[in-house]
Structures are given as structure tokens and as C-alpha cells.
Design an enzyme around this catalytic site. Structure first.
Site: not given
Length: 392
Positions: A75, A99, A141, A172, A234
Site C-alpha cells: 500500500l 512504529n 531512535a 526493540d 548493584g
């Protein structure tokens, strides 16, 4: 025209899928595997993920993985007749997913507000890098750039090395998972309200929570979280590392004191159970290098599968570090899937519903006649004209 998907959760949902590359296609892949009728809509040249294929090949492996169970049409939204066709499909659809860069569909006159006017029940889902508002919305991005901007790269790698991206296409796919969740949530709400929603997912926001341990480090110490290699981000859990074996590596993560005691038993070092350096997690963290050296001294004497077998017998969190062929030919994965190699399927399993059979990804425009003819009701002559004028 819409084919029944049997006893599947989304068998009555029709999706117009403008997804490209990974984020959008993975969200629509999950929808298709839940039974939705997904129409993959591409420009006449194909979406960028398809165009990455080598000469003579119709698709790349990632494209083939992510576009199973979809119907493909072409299309041209830059053509007036192409936009008219989209308006006709919108009247019959439940979801439109895209997106593109923020504003792309609006600039073409086919954005949320226009399509919502045509079909107030439509759920319009937009996946972007930084969101459709805010000062960073127009920043380009890609997976790696979001890894950089989100902080992921800053804490990935070893302390004496540069920032490193995560090996998998982490951002993604996290974005695609959240986009799927947003769509299904909006479908649930629509059952009560009768009205569709604009759903948006920013990839940066989708991965933000994954740095929780690094944020904790910052709040505890006031210092910028370091790159910790294979240690816990951490630096407040030990042992938590990848250890060498005679033929590779294993990952070991001790969570409870029972795990640690069992590991000492597996290692034949029960005499250390009451050693104050190792008896508690706090002690092991304070003596992290000694703790890791102790474990490595044992693991490097054995093949990785032997280490895994011994730790499994003692219920210790451990896994061999496997390469791609080992995973693709894993007996457990084959037990859960089908094929000569592991064929990707949805990780969402709703027991008591039918499993959607895997159909290969379609060639470009493969279902033009079926969708434009059988679904929209156009004649073969009208379809031929649309192709001739460049609308499809």
C-alpha cells in the site's frame, strides 16, 4: 473473509500492521500467535526489514521469524487512492499498529485523530523511541542509540573497558512486548467502553526499569553506577558471576544462604560454611574477589555440563553459557516447539486455548488479491488498476 482462528484469545481481532524492523513486527507477531487476523501492510518496495535480505533471497531470518502467521499486502500511503484504501480497511479493523517516527502518519493525513473519526472503536498503537511528546520526541531512535540514551550501555561491560551495548536486540523487543501489552489492555477496556484508544510506548521508558539495581547503587552510595562485568549491577550480591570451566563457562547466581551452603557442599568445601568471610551475603560482598576466586577454583576443574549437573542436583541457580547453535538445538526447546531447529513461537501460553499453527512469513504483497478482493470486495480489474497507478 477474516479466517477463524478457532479457540484462540484474539480470534475476533483484525490488525492493520505497519510495523517495521523489530519493535512493531514483534508486537504484531504476538497478536498473530494469539489468533488475531494480522494484515502486514508494506510500501510497494517492502518494509526496511525485508529490504535487508541478500540478493536472491526474499527475506532475512529475523524477518521470517517475526512475520509468521500474517497476511501481506502492499500500500502506498503517499498516493491518494492508497490513503482511501486505508480508510476503508480502518472501518473494518480493530487495531492499527505502527512504529514510524513520531508524526509520520499525521503528515500523511492518516494519523490517530483522522482514523479515530473514521472508526471510533479503533485502537491505534504507536511505538517510538522517546514518545510522541517531549523535547526528545524527534531524536532518531534505534536499539543501540536507546541503549546509550537510557543508561544501559553505561553499566554494561567491564570496569576497565568502554561502555558496551547488550548483545541481544534488547530495546526493540522490550518495546514490542510493551506495545502488545498496551494493545491488549486497550482491547479489554474497549469491551466495556466501546471506544478505542491511542496507545503509545516509548522504548526508553520500556527499558528504564531494567536498571533498577544500578539506580539502587546510586541511591546507596551517591556514586555513578560502574560497569560491573558479569557481577550484579548493584554490587550487593555474591557470588553472582560467570565462571570459567574446563571447556567454557557457567553462570552462577546465589540468592539465598541455603543456595550458598549447598554450593559449598557441591564443591566439597563444607568447612567454609561458618567462615565469617562467606557465612552471609554481606560477608561475601565485602570479600567478593575471594568469593569469586573460591568458586572459580572449583569450576575450572570440570566441564561446564558437569558443573551444571552438580549444581542442579543441589538446587543451585546455575546455567552453562551456551552459544546460538546449542540453544537452537536444545531438546527442551524442541519439546516446547516444532521443527528441525527451534522455530520461534509466542512465549505467551494460555492453557486450554488452541495453539495457532505456524505459517511462514509471506512474500511481499502475497495477499493483495485476498485482502483487497475477498475482504474489501474489489474486482480483479480494480486491483490491477490500483497496482498500475502505484497505489498498491
Amino acid at each position: 473473509m477474516v479466517q477463524s482462528q478457532g479457540n484462540t484469545p484474539l480470534s475476533d481481532v483484525t490488525v492493520l500492521d505497519f510495523g517495521q524492523i523489530f519493535q512493531g513486527p514483534y508486537a504484531s507477531f504476538l497478536l498473530a500467535k494469539a489468533g488475531a487476523f494480522v494484515i502486514k501492510i508494506e510500501p510497494p518496495r517492502g518494509e526496511p526489514g525485508r529490504r535487508r535480505a541478500e540478493p536472491g533471497k526474499s527475506a532475512t531470518l529475523p524477518f521470517a521469524m517475526l512475520n509468521q502467521n500474517k497476511h501481506a499486502i502492499t500500500l502506498n500511503l503517499k498516493h491518494e487512492r492508497g490513503r482511501t484504501l486505508l480508510f476503508e480497511m480502518t472501518r473494518r479493523a480493530d487495531v492499527l499498529l505502527e512504529n514510524f517516527s513520531p508524526g509520520t502518519m499525521d503528515d500523511l493525513g492518516v494519523g490517530w485523530s483522522r482514523l479515530h473519526d473514521i472508526n471510533p472503536q479503533l485502537i491505534y498503537a504507536s511505538g517510538t523511541g522517546f514518545g510522541i511528546s517531549g523535547p526528545d520526541r524527534d531524536n532518531l531512535a534505534m536499539d543501540m542509540t536507546i541503549q546509550a540514551a537510557s543508561g544501559i550501555m553505561s553499566v554494561t561491560g567491564f570496569p576497565d573497558g568502554p561502555p558496551v551495548k547488550a548483545g541481544p536486540t534488547l530495546v526493540d523487543f522490550m518495546g514490542g512486548i510493551h506495545l502488545y501489552a498496551g494493545i491488549v489492555t486497550a482491547l479489554y477496556e474497549r469491551d466495556r467502553s466501546g471506544v478505542g484508544r491511542l496507545v503509545e510506548v516509548a522504548m526508553q521508558e520500556a527499558v528504564y526499569p531494567t536498571l533498577a539495581a544500578s539506580y539502587d547503587y546510586y541511591y546507596r552510595t551517591g556514586e555513578i553506577p560502574p560497569r560491573t562485568g558479569n557481577r550484579q549491577s548493584g554490587l550487593n550480591s555474591a557470588p553472582y558471576n560467570v565462571f570459567p570451566t574446563a571447556d567454557g563457562h557457567v553462570a552462577i547466581h546465589i540468592v539465598t544462604e541455603a543456595h550458598w551452603r549447598n554450593l559449598l557442599k557441591a564443591m566439597g568445601r563444607e568447612e567454609l560454611i561458618d567462615d565469617p568471610r562467606f557465612a552471609t551475603n554481606a560477608g561475601r560482598v565485602a570479600h567478593m574477589d575471594e568469593t569469586d576466586a573460591l568458586v572459580a577454583e572449583w569450576t575450572r576443574t570440570l566441564p561446564k555440563m558437569e558443573v551444571f549437573a552438580r549444581t542442579k542436583a543441589y538446587r543451585i541457580p546455575c546455567a552453562p553459557v551456551r552459544n546460538a547453535p546449542e540453544v537452537m538445538n536444545d531438546p527442551h526447546m524442541h519439546h516446547r516447539e516444532l521443527g528441525e531447529i527451534v522455530v520461534p513461537s509466542t512465549p505467551l501460553r494460555l492453557h486450554g486455548t488452541d495453539r495457532v499453527d505456524t505459517r511462514p512469513s509471506p512474500t511481499i504483497g502475497q495477499h493483495n488479491s485476498e485482502i483487497y478482493g475477498g475482504w474489501l470486495g474489489l474486482s480483479s480489474g480494480e486491483i490491477a488498476e490500483l497496482k498500475e497507478i502505484g497505489a498498491i
